[in-house]
Design an enzyme around this catalytic site. Structure first.
Site, PDB file in Angstrom:
ATOM      1  N   SER A 130       0.867  -1.185   0.000  1.00  0.00           N
ATOM      2  CA  SER A 130       0.000   0.000   0.000  1.00  0.00           C
ATOM      3  C   SER A 130       0.896   1.225   0.000  1.00  0.00           C
ATOM      4  O   SER A 130       2.082   1.151   0.355  1.00  0.00           O
ATOM      5  CB  SER A 130      -0.873  -0.009   1.260  1.00  0.00           C
ATOM      6  OG  SER A 130      -1.484   1.245   1.476  1.00  0.00           O
ATOM      7  N   TYR A 143      -2.394  -1.301  10.105  1.00  0.00           N
ATOM      8  CA  TYR A 143      -2.316  -1.421   8.651  1.00  0.00           C
ATOM      9  C   TYR A 143      -0.983  -0.891   8.134  1.00  0.00           C
ATOM     10  O   TYR A 143      -0.306  -1.528   7.324  1.00  0.00           O
ATOM     11  CB  TYR A 143      -3.489  -0.667   8.025  1.00  0.00           C
ATOM     12  CG  TYR A 143      -3.631  -0.855   6.537  1.00  0.00           C
ATOM     13  CD1 TYR A 143      -4.207  -2.016   6.022  1.00  0.00           C
ATOM     14  CD2 TYR A 143      -3.219   0.124   5.649  1.00  0.00           C
ATOM     15  CE1 TYR A 143      -4.358  -2.193   4.651  1.00  0.00           C
ATOM     16  CE2 TYR A 143      -3.363  -0.041   4.280  1.00  0.00           C
ATOM     17  CZ  TYR A 143      -3.932  -1.202   3.789  1.00  0.00           C
ATOM     18  OH  TYR A 143      -4.076  -1.365   2.436  1.00  0.00           O
TER      19      TYR A 143
END
Length: 242
Positions: A130, A143
């Site tokens: 990401s 995350y």
């Protein structure tokens, strides 16, 4: 082989790989909806349910794959969860641990077992990280930590596995129009405001489409990227350039 294959970026990747004529192993959590995966039109399809964070499930997955197809050429480590959205000082310990278990341990196990299956033949492994894995971000401690771990493991694996002819790369998407992103919006008091805030900082002014991320994954999986390994490529509408 695609993990987290039943929806989002994983499903888009299955669709594009099926269109390219690949035989596909689709891996997702128990109870996943396989309807769209089956409609992708793969020449041959193996569906396996399990937990990406479980070594036993990975061993079963690879055994089933080799029994059916005899080899593994491409692995896309896509399975992941978003975790909590809250300030670092309020982030629950147990949610942090679960995000790391799925997102980081899951990729570690994929690299470990996938590389064992590819040893002696070569192959391509694509890890889905990401933009949070190459930057800071806010309010998603688990995350962000897990996606940084994915980038680090990508680079380590690329150097260790090069002698085996196994290439390892990562894609680093910005927010993408998937159920995960929509769920993150819904957790806020004003989903529209969240979307406006996130797209405002992206020069192209919108979320990515899952198919656009799948385009890059397919390129990295193919021989068209034969001299690429150890990369972590942003695909972010210019977010990291701004």
């Amino acid at each position: 082989m695609v993990t987290g294959a039943a929806r989002g970026i994983g499903l888009a990747t299955v669709v594009q790989m099926a269109q390219s004529g690949m035989r596909i192993v689709a891996f997702d959590r128990p109870g996943a909806d396989w309807g769209e995966v089956r409609l992708a039109g793969a020449s041959e399809l193996l569906e396996v349910e399990g937990d990406a964070g479980s070594s036993a499930d990975w061993e079963r997955l690879l055994q089933s794959t080799l029994e059916k197809f005899g080899q593994l050429d491409v692995l896309v480590n896509n399975a992941g969860i978003s975790g909590a959205i809250c300030p670092l000082i309020d982030y629950p310990d147990e949610i942090f641990d679960e995000v790391m278990r799925v997102n980081a341990r899951g990729v570690f196990l994929g690299l470990k077992h996938g590389a064992r299956a590819m040893k002696g033949r070569g192959g391509s492994i694509v890890n889905v990280s990401s933009v949070s894995g190459i930057g800071g971000g806010r309010f998603v401690a688990g995350y962000t930590a897990s996606k940084h771990a994915v980038v680090g493991m990508t680079k380590l694996a690329a150097t260790e596995l090069a002698a085996e002819g196994i290439r390892v790369n990562a894609v680093c998407p910005s927010p993408t129009s998937t159920e995960m992103t929509l769920a993150m919006e819904r957790e806020s008091h004003d989903p529209d405001a969240v979307r406006r805030a996130m797209t405002r900082v992206i020069p192209l002014g919108r979320y990515a489409e899952a198919s656009e991320i799948a385009n890059l994954i397919l390129f990295l999986a193919s021989d068209a990227s034969s001299f690429m390994t150890g990369t972590a490529i942003p695909i972010d509408g210019g977010l990291k350039a701004a």
